[in-house]
Scaffold this motif. Structure first.
Motif, PDB file in Angstrom:
ATOM      1  N   THR A  95      -3.959  -0.679  11.468  1.00 50.05           N
ATOM      2  CA  THR A  95      -5.335  -0.323  11.812  1.00 50.05           C
ATOM      3  C   THR A  95      -5.444   1.198  11.716  1.00 50.05           C
ATOM      4  N   PRO A  96      -5.799   1.731  10.552  1.00 56.58           N
ATOM      5  CA  PRO A  96      -5.766   3.182  10.361  1.00 56.58           C
ATOM      6  C   PRO A  96      -6.995   3.889  10.923  1.00 56.58           C
ATOM      7  N   PHE A  97      -6.816   5.202  11.198  1.00 50.37           N
ATOM      8  CA  PHE A  97      -7.895   6.038  11.694  1.00 50.37           C
ATOM      9  C   PHE A  97      -7.523   7.496  11.446  1.00 50.37           C
ATOM     10  N   SER A  98      -8.486   8.372  11.697  1.00 50.68           N
ATOM     11  CA  SER A  98      -8.206   9.808  11.621  1.00 50.68           C
ATOM     12  C   SER A  98      -9.080  10.527  12.626  1.00 50.68           C
ATOM     13  N   ASP A  99      -8.465  11.083  13.660  1.00 55.48           N
ATOM     14  CA  ASP A  99      -9.216  11.811  14.682  1.00 55.48           C
ATOM     15  C   ASP A  99      -9.808  13.104  14.134  1.00 55.48           C
ATOM     16  N   ALA A 100      -9.027  13.825  13.340  1.00 56.15           N
ATOM     17  CA  ALA A 100      -9.451  15.136  12.844  1.00 56.15           C
ATOM     18  C   ALA A 100     -10.078  15.082  11.465  1.00 56.15           C
ATOM     19  N   GLY A 101      -9.927  13.944  10.763  1.00 57.43           N
ATOM     20  CA  GLY A 101     -10.360  13.831   9.377  1.00 57.43           C
ATOM     21  C   GLY A 101      -9.206  14.081   8.426  1.00 57.43           C
ATOM     22  N   CYS A 102      -9.284  13.522   7.234  1.00 58.09           N
ATOM     23  CA  CYS A 102      -8.205  13.687   6.257  1.00 58.09           C
ATOM     24  C   CYS A 102      -8.680  13.291   4.873  1.00 58.09           C
ATOM     25  N   LEU A 103      -7.863  13.614   3.887  1.00 59.49           N
ATOM     26  CA  LEU A 103      -8.028  13.176   2.499  1.00 59.49           C
ATOM     27  C   LEU A 103      -6.722  12.555   2.074  1.00 59.49           C
ATOM     28  N   ILE A 104      -6.772  11.327   1.537  1.00 57.43           N
ATOM     29  CA  ILE A 104      -5.556  10.643   1.099  1.00 57.43           C
ATOM     30  C   ILE A 104      -5.707  10.133  -0.331  1.00 57.43           C
ATOM     31  N   TRP A 105      -4.589  10.095  -1.043  1.00 54.24           N
ATOM     32  CA  TRP A 105      -4.445   9.319  -2.282  1.00 54.24           C
ATOM     33  C   TRP A 105      -3.876   7.976  -1.853  1.00 54.24           C
ATOM     34  N   VAL A 106      -4.435   6.891  -2.355  1.00 53.20           N
ATOM     35  CA  VAL A 106      -3.956   5.570  -1.932  1.00 53.20           C
ATOM     36  C   VAL A 106      -3.895   4.619  -3.124  1.00 53.20           C
ATOM     37  N   LYS A 107      -2.818   3.838  -3.151  1.00 54.33           N
ATOM     38  CA  LYS A 107      -2.642   2.797  -4.179  1.00 54.33           C
ATOM     39  C   LYS A 107      -2.319   1.493  -3.461  1.00 54.33           C
ATOM     40  N   THR A 108      -2.958   0.420  -3.879  1.00 55.27           N
ATOM     41  CA  THR A 108      -2.708  -0.914  -3.296  1.00 55.27           C
ATOM     42  C   THR A 108      -2.468  -1.920  -4.407  1.00 55.27           C
ATOM     43  N   GLY A 109      -1.782  -3.021  -4.019  1.00 51.86           N
ATOM     44  CA  GLY A 109      -1.619  -4.146  -4.927  1.00 51.86           C
ATOM     45  C   GLY A 109      -0.569  -3.991  -5.992  1.00 51.86           C
ATOM     46  N   HIS A 110       0.317  -2.994  -5.875  1.00 57.51           N
ATOM     47  CA  HIS A 110       1.264  -2.692  -6.953  1.00 57.51           C
ATOM     48  C   HIS A 110       2.706  -3.033  -6.588  1.00 57.51           C
ATOM     49  N   LEU A 111       2.958  -3.429  -5.346  1.00 57.25           N
ATOM     50  CA  LEU A 111       4.319  -3.767  -4.932  1.00 57.25           C
ATOM     51  C   LEU A 111       4.519  -5.280  -4.992  1.00 57.25           C
ATOM     52  N   SER A 112       5.735  -5.710  -5.144  1.00 56.78           N
ATOM     53  CA  SER A 112       6.026  -7.123  -5.392  1.00 56.78           C
ATOM     54  C   SER A 112       5.447  -8.005  -4.316  1.00 56.78           C
ATOM     55  N   ALA A 113       4.737  -9.030  -4.754  1.00 52.87           N
ATOM     56  CA  ALA A 113       4.169 -10.013  -3.830  1.00 52.87           C
ATOM     57  C   ALA A 113       5.181 -11.105  -3.545  1.00 52.87           C
ATOM     58  N   GLU A 168       0.849  -1.191   0.000  1.00 59.71           N
ATOM     59  CA  GLU A 168       0.000   0.000   0.000  1.00 59.71           C
ATOM     60  C   GLU A 168       0.883   1.238   0.000  1.00 59.71           C
ATOM     61  N   GLU A 169       0.447   2.258  -0.728  1.00 58.90           N
ATOM     62  CA  GLU A 169       1.157   3.533  -0.787  1.00 58.90           C
ATOM     63  C   GLU A 169       0.145   4.653  -0.574  1.00 58.90           C
ATOM     64  N   ILE A 170       0.482   5.628   0.266  1.00 54.84           N
ATOM     65  CA  ILE A 170      -0.443   6.701   0.626  1.00 54.84           C
ATOM     66  C   ILE A 170       0.273   8.047   0.541  1.00 54.84           C
ATOM     67  N   LEU A 171      -0.411   9.041  -0.010  1.00 56.31           N
ATOM     68  CA  LEU A 171       0.001  10.435   0.111  1.00 56.31           C
ATOM     69  C   LEU A 171      -1.128  11.174   0.822  1.00 56.31           C
ATOM     70  N   VAL A 172      -0.812  11.821   1.941  1.00 61.34           N
ATOM     71  CA  VAL A 172      -1.822  12.553   2.707  1.00 61.34           C
ATOM     72  C   VAL A 172      -1.978  13.941   2.089  1.00 61.34           C
ATOM     73  N   LEU A 173      -3.188  14.233   1.620  1.00 61.14           N
ATOM     74  CA  LEU A 173      -3.449  15.490   0.914  1.00 61.14           C
ATOM     75  C   LEU A 173      -3.987  16.580   1.831  1.00 61.14           C
ATOM     76  N   GLU A 174      -4.820  16.199   2.792  1.00 60.23           N
ATOM     77  CA  GLU A 174      -5.407  17.149   3.735  1.00 60.23           C
ATOM     78  C   GLU A 174      -5.526  16.479   5.097  1.00 60.23           C
ATOM     79  N   GLY A 175      -5.491  17.275   6.167  1.00 61.58           N
ATOM     80  CA  GLY A 175      -5.709  16.737   7.501  1.00 61.58           C
ATOM     81  C   GLY A 175      -4.570  15.863   7.982  1.00 61.58           C
ATOM     82  N   THR A 176      -4.890  14.933   8.880  1.00 62.57           N
ATOM     83  CA  THR A 176      -3.897  14.026   9.449  1.00 62.57           C
ATOM     84  C   THR A 176      -4.423  12.593   9.421  1.00 62.57           C
ATOM     85  N   PHE A 177      -3.681  11.722   8.757  1.00 60.31           N
ATOM     86  CA  PHE A 177      -3.945  10.285   8.716  1.00 60.31           C
ATOM     87  C   PHE A 177      -3.159   9.639   9.859  1.00 60.31           C
TER      88      PHE A 177
END
Length: 218
Positions: free
Chosen positions: A200-218, A169-178
């Protein structure tokens, strides 16, 4: 050059952790998040164009994927304002520039050989869908094989189930806090978690993320 080149390891870069590095073109600089190679490289970067700057016409031998973070990015095919997600397939070429300046999240030379569909999505006008748990909204951007790309909006106080990342999984946090049990990631943070990692992810304040999964070597 190798930067975060071991994809079996977790990588985290928060704002201020890595410097801006000049590119070969005046007015264009980048933060290198991961990289294998020199100027022609498999690379993930934040790229900043000063107002009036441009990059030489070039080809994408392994494809190009980007999200416009602020400003307006342009090439001979059009203008791409903040919130635009673009995929330029293997073998495509363009001569990019920015009249007013812009910042991009860019991934180069990471396309599957048969992933050849050009794509432009304006997230400001696209339809968002309910997520898997209350408090999540999802905008699917791309799917090919096991790879999935989306924008995910977390309402304040949202908790997600513990889960395992098949293919990473790859994430870029765009807004708020992840957040997850390993730490807090404010806007501008980039995270890469390897195949079969868990959290186990969460966000107390809220956030916006870009996320990509399944693309790294298995």
């Amino acid at each position: 050059m190798q930067i975060n080149a071991d994809f079996s390891q977790r990588a985290v870069i928060r704002p201020g952790d890595s410097p801006w590095v000049p590119s070969p073109m005046a007015g264009v600089e980048r933060i290198m998040l991961d990289r294998i190679g020199e100027e022609l490289a498999r690379a993930t970067s934040i790229v900043r164009y000063a107002a009036g700057s441009h990059f030489s016409e070039h080809q994408h031998p392994g494809g190009e994927e980007f999200l416009v973070l602020d400003g307006v990015f342009s090439d001979e095919r059009g203008d791409y304002p903040a919130g635009t997600y673009v995929r330029n397939p293997i073998g495509s070429q363009h001569a990019p520039f920015s009249r007013q300046g812009c910042t991009l999240f860019v991934k180069l030379m990471q396309f599957a050989a048969d992933d050849q569909q050009p794509l432009v999505i304006d997230s400001r006008s696209a339809a968002w869908l309910p997520g898997l748990v209350p408090g999540l909204q999802v905008l699917p951007l791309h799917q090919h094989g096991s790879e999935h790309v989306a924008l995910v909006r977390w309402a304040a106080g949202t908790r997600f189930n513990r889960h395992r990342h098949w293919g990473g999984e790859e994430i870029l946090v765009l807004e708020g806090t992840f957040q997850d049990e390993f730490g807090d990631y404010p806007a501008g943070s980039w995270l890469r978690s390897p195949h079969l990692s868990e959290h186990t992810p969460f966000s107390d304040a809220g956030c916006l993320i870009w996320v990509k999964t399944g693309h790294l070597s298995a």
